[in-house]
Scaffold this active site. Structure first.
Site, PDB file in Angstrom:
ATOM      1  CD1 TRP A  10     -20.053  32.109  40.493  1.00  0.00           C
ATOM      2  CD2 TRP A  10     -20.453  34.314  40.444  1.00  0.00           C
ATOM      3  NE1 TRP A  10     -20.208  32.544  41.788  1.00  0.00           N
ATOM      4  CE2 TRP A  10     -20.456  33.891  41.787  1.00  0.00           C
ATOM      5  CE3 TRP A  10     -20.673  35.675  40.175  1.00  0.00           C
ATOM      6  CZ2 TRP A  10     -20.678  34.777  42.850  1.00  0.00           C
ATOM      7  CZ3 TRP A  10     -20.889  36.545  41.224  1.00  0.00           C
ATOM      8  CH2 TRP A  10     -20.895  36.094  42.549  1.00  0.00           C
ATOM      9  CG  HIS A  94     -13.837  26.785  30.975  1.00  0.00           C
ATOM     10  ND1 HIS A  94     -14.847  26.359  30.138  1.00  0.00           N
ATOM     11  CD2 HIS A  94     -14.150  26.337  32.215  1.00  0.00           C
ATOM     12  CE1 HIS A  94     -15.733  25.689  30.859  1.00  0.00           C
ATOM     13  NE2 HIS A  94     -15.335  25.663  32.122  1.00  0.00           N
ATOM     14  CD  GLU A  96     -18.488  26.544  29.397  1.00  0.00           C
ATOM     15  OE1 GLU A  96     -18.381  27.669  29.922  1.00  0.00           O
ATOM     16  OE2 GLU A  96     -19.071  25.600  29.963  1.00  0.00           O
ATOM     17  N   GLY A 211     -19.075  24.955  38.349  1.00  0.00           N
ATOM     18  CA  GLY A 211     -19.875  25.884  37.547  1.00  0.00           C
ATOM     19  C   GLY A 211     -21.274  26.004  38.113  1.00  0.00           C
ATOM     20  N   GLY A 212     -22.206  25.216  37.585  1.00  0.00           N
ATOM     21  CA  GLY A 212     -23.622  25.315  37.934  1.00  0.00           C
ATOM     22  C   GLY A 212     -23.896  25.410  39.433  1.00  0.00           C
TER      23      GLY A 212
HETATM   24  P1  PGA Z   1     -20.273  22.536  35.902  1.00  0.00           P
HETATM   25  O1  PGA Z   1     -19.119  23.424  35.216  1.00  0.00           O
HETATM   26  O2  PGA Z   1     -19.917  22.433  37.372  1.00  0.00           O
HETATM   27  O3  PGA Z   1     -21.530  23.299  35.675  1.00  0.00           O
HETATM   28  O4  PGA Z   1     -20.241  21.210  35.234  1.00  0.00           O
HETATM   29  C1  PGA Z   1     -17.787  23.275  35.558  1.00  0.00           C
HETATM   30  C2  PGA Z   1     -16.929  24.203  34.736  1.00  0.00           C
HETATM   31  O5  PGA Z   1     -17.246  24.446  33.560  1.00  0.00           O
HETATM   32  O6  PGA Z   1     -15.913  24.728  35.219  1.00  0.00           O
END
Ligand code: PGA
Length: 230
Positions: A10, A94, A96, A211-212
């Protein structure tokens, strides 16, 4: 038959506990009758204690943890605290976090070890094969059998440009060549209900990191259902 794992990341969403509860309940409500899946929801830390999965196929995970068990580490969250709140999984490394929190392979390696020590299953995220050796350095075979690896090409995350199946398959095979067949591998990066099946059926992954699309309950449930019986 091997289980299929569908992991919801999330990230820093949604903004209120009320919305988080609605999302969690909507997903749990759509899970009836699943045959072969394990669904893992990884909400922000602050919502974890509000969630107690009732469905057997639904588990809790976290998006990060610290590398130490306890002590003077202001603002950090121990893997043992996550375990105590009912988490079974934790996403580590991750892209990020590598980008915005400057997490290095050494830090990722320490976090993996700390998570395993607390009996959490790490979901190690990598963007390239070279990260595997560094991130999993000094781990025993038993440790390796208690984790999963998610291949998430950075350019595919949140962009709507999912990785092509042949390319994803090639990386999947390389990961398995290094770690062996028994370690579950996941694909992540712009997964939706239209492209989800290909990563399992054709590219040979055992699951997805989403994610999204995990913030849209209907779409997320559709993904789970499409890959449940592959
Ligand atoms: P996304 O993100 O499905 O929005 O591309 C995946 C993730 O970062 O784990």
């Amino acid at each position: 038959m091997k289980k299929t794992f569908v992991v919801a990341n999330w990230k820093m969403n949604p903004l209120t506990l009320e919305e988080a509860k609605q999302l969690f309940n909507a997903v749990e409500g759509g899970m009836e009758g699943l045959k072969n899946s394990e669904v893992v929801i990884c909400p922000p830390f602050v919502y974890l204690s509000a969630f107690k999965p009732q469905a057997l196929e639904l588990k809790l995970g976290a998006q990060n943890c610290y590398s130490q068990e306890k002590g003077a580490f202001t603002g950090e969250i121990s893997p043992n605290m996550l375990k105590d709140l009912g988490c079974q999984y934790v996403i580590i490394g991750h892209s990020e976090r590598r980008k915005y929190q400057k997490e290095t392979d050494e830090i990722v390696n320490e976090k993996i070890k700390a998570a395993l020590k607390a009996n959490l299953k790490p979901i190690l995220c990598i963007d390239n094969i070279d990260q595997i050796k560094k991130d999993l350095e000094d781990l025993s075979q038993q440790d390796l059998e208690n984790l999963m690896v998610a291949y998430e090409p950075i350019w595919a995350i949140g962009t709507g440009k999912a990785c092509g199946i042949p390319e994803a398959k090639e990386t999947n095979l390389s990961v398995k060549e290094i770690l062996g067949e028994n370690i579950p591998t996941l694909y992540g990066g712009s997964v939706n209900s239209q492209n989800a099946e290909g990563y399992i059926k054709e590219a040979g992954f055992q699951g997805l990191l989403i994610g999204g699309a995990s913030l849209k309950p209907e779409e997320f449930i559709e993904i789970i259902r499409r890959v449940d019986l592959i």
